[in-house]
Enzyme design. Structure first.
Site, PDB file in Angstrom:
ATOM      1  N   LEU A 145       0.833  -1.203   0.000  1.00  0.00           N
ATOM      2  CA  LEU A 145       0.000   0.000   0.000  1.00  0.00           C
ATOM      3  C   LEU A 145       0.864   1.248   0.000  1.00  0.00           C
ATOM      4  CD1 LEU A 145      -2.608   1.729   0.524  1.00  0.00           C
ATOM      5  CD2 LEU A 145      -2.211   1.301   2.972  1.00  0.00           C
ATOM      6  N   SER A 146       0.520   2.226  -0.831  1.00  0.00           N
ATOM      7  CA  SER A 146       1.131   3.554  -0.811  1.00  0.00           C
ATOM      8  C   SER A 146       2.648   3.465  -0.996  1.00  0.00           C
ATOM      9  CB  SER A 146       0.748   4.253   0.493  1.00  0.00           C
ATOM     10  OG  SER A 146       1.045   5.633   0.441  1.00  0.00           O
TER      11      SER A 146
END
Length: 381
Positions: A145-146
């Site tokens: 994520l991210s």
């Protein structure tokens, strides 16, 4: 380019954000030590279900900024799915000494290049896990994520021969930034390499010539932290190596969200995108119902679609009949229930103090096997 005061303000804002999910909850991950020279100074956490099948798959999961491995696991439900479907999960974890916000350094050349920095640390973890537990080298996958998604993109670029597939959630294309100001600009959709340059960067990241990993890209339309233009850049970057056209092979609705799929000349689905309407920055979850996983928390968003389960499905790691059996056994009190254990999980130590015995299964024997494997792969001197 952003000025320095704007950059400092953005860093301060990131520091003030709450730490990811799972803080204060039981930690169901084991520590993995002695996995190599670890030039990136990362921590390794590991989940190994009971009764793991021989040559089981391995999933590498990278948390986002301000999160921990245990927190991201608690929110996403990866170890829960691993227990259900029979695979292992590796959770590299960033340390505050490397990055004050616990972000993987996806924009630092020395940390994303093949055989250096954080990228090499993660590669060493993977090798140690495979050798120690007899995992399937043909079924190694990575997601994040991210900043973790951007680091997953970097690992897929630097070591494409290692991975059968990858999934990038609210992440950024490999090589899209090389400084902190550039990183913030790219996150906001400002500037960045051209389509042709993105494809060149991917091809130049390793000597690999194919075949290439399957790629799943997830993006919320209301994400103002990593804007949707980054998903477009990722798609453009991977279109090149897979020789795909701009038009998807098919477009469909899955749990109310838009999924686009590109298939290769053999009809195999090799790239997919999920566009999550009105979702902000985070990992999409479905926590309730028969197929629910994980729990909602900051940046872990319960919006009715489980990215964890769908990503594993895209990688052909899930079987519905296994889930039904697990549910039935749970009702009878006979299923694997790793989250109900009261004792702490055992540490997965691959470099313990050598024992006098020279038997194949001894600690000293395992250490030598790990070190020999790392040297053979060029991952340790």
């Amino acid at each position: 380019m952003r000025n320095i005061s704007d950059t400092i303000a953005r860093l301060s804002a990131m520091r003030s954000r709450p730490v990811g999910s799972g803080q204060g909850r039981d930690d169901h991950l084991a520590d993995m030590t002695g996995f190599g020279s670890n030039p990136g100074a990362l921590r390794a956490r590991f989940y190994l279900p009971k009764n793991l099948p021989k040559e089981a798959p391995l999933i590498v999961v990278l948390h986002g900024c301000t999160q921990t491995a245990a927190g991201y696991n608690d929110g996403s439900g990866w170890s829960e799915l691993a227990a259900e479907q029979g695979f292992s999960v590796l959770f590299p974890e960033q340390q505050r000494a490397n990055n004050a916000n616990l972000c993987f350094n996806w924009f630092v050349s020395g940390d994303i290049s093949r055989d250096s920095g954080e990228a090499l640390s993660i590669r060493q973890m993977i090798e140690a896990a495979v050798v120690t537990h007899g995992l399937d080298r043909k079924r190694i996958f990575i997601t994040g994520l991210s900043a973790g998604g951007a680091m997953a993109a970097a690992m897929l670029a630097a070591y494409p021969e290692v991975f059968a597939g990858g999934a990038i959630i609210a992440g950024l294309a490999y090589g899209s930034a090389s400084t902190i100001p550039e990183a913030f600009d790219r996150m906001r959709g400002h500037g960045g390499p051209s389509r042709a340059e993105l494809q060149r960067l991917l091809r130049a990241a390793s000597p690999h010539k194919g075949p290439w990993p399957r790629i799943s890209i997830w993006q919320g339309t209301a994400d103002t932290t990593v804007v949707p233009a980054n998903a477009d850049a990722l798609l453009a970057q991977w279109h090149g190596v897979h020789s795909l056209g701009d038009r998807p092979t098919r477009t469909e609705k899955v749990d109310g969200q838009t999924r686009k799929v590109w298939s290769d000349g053999k009809g195999r689905d090799v790239v997919e995108t999920y566009t999550i309407a009105r979702m902000g920055h985070g990992t999409p979850l479905k926590t309730s119902g028969e197929d629910g996983l994980g729990r909602a928390a900051p940046f872990m968003l319960d919006i009715g679609i489980s990215s964890t389960r769908h990503i594993a499905g895209f990688w052909e790691l899930t079987k519905p009949e296994v889930r039904r059996k697990a549910k039935a056994e749970a009702a009878a009190g006979a299923a694997l229930q790793p989250f109900a254990q009261k004792e702490k999980p055992r540490a997965v130590r691959v470099d313990p103090t050598p024992q006098p015995s020279k038997a194949r299964g001894s600690a000293g024997g395992i250490t030598k096997i790990i070190e020999d494997a790392l040297r053979a792969a060029g991952l340790m001197r």
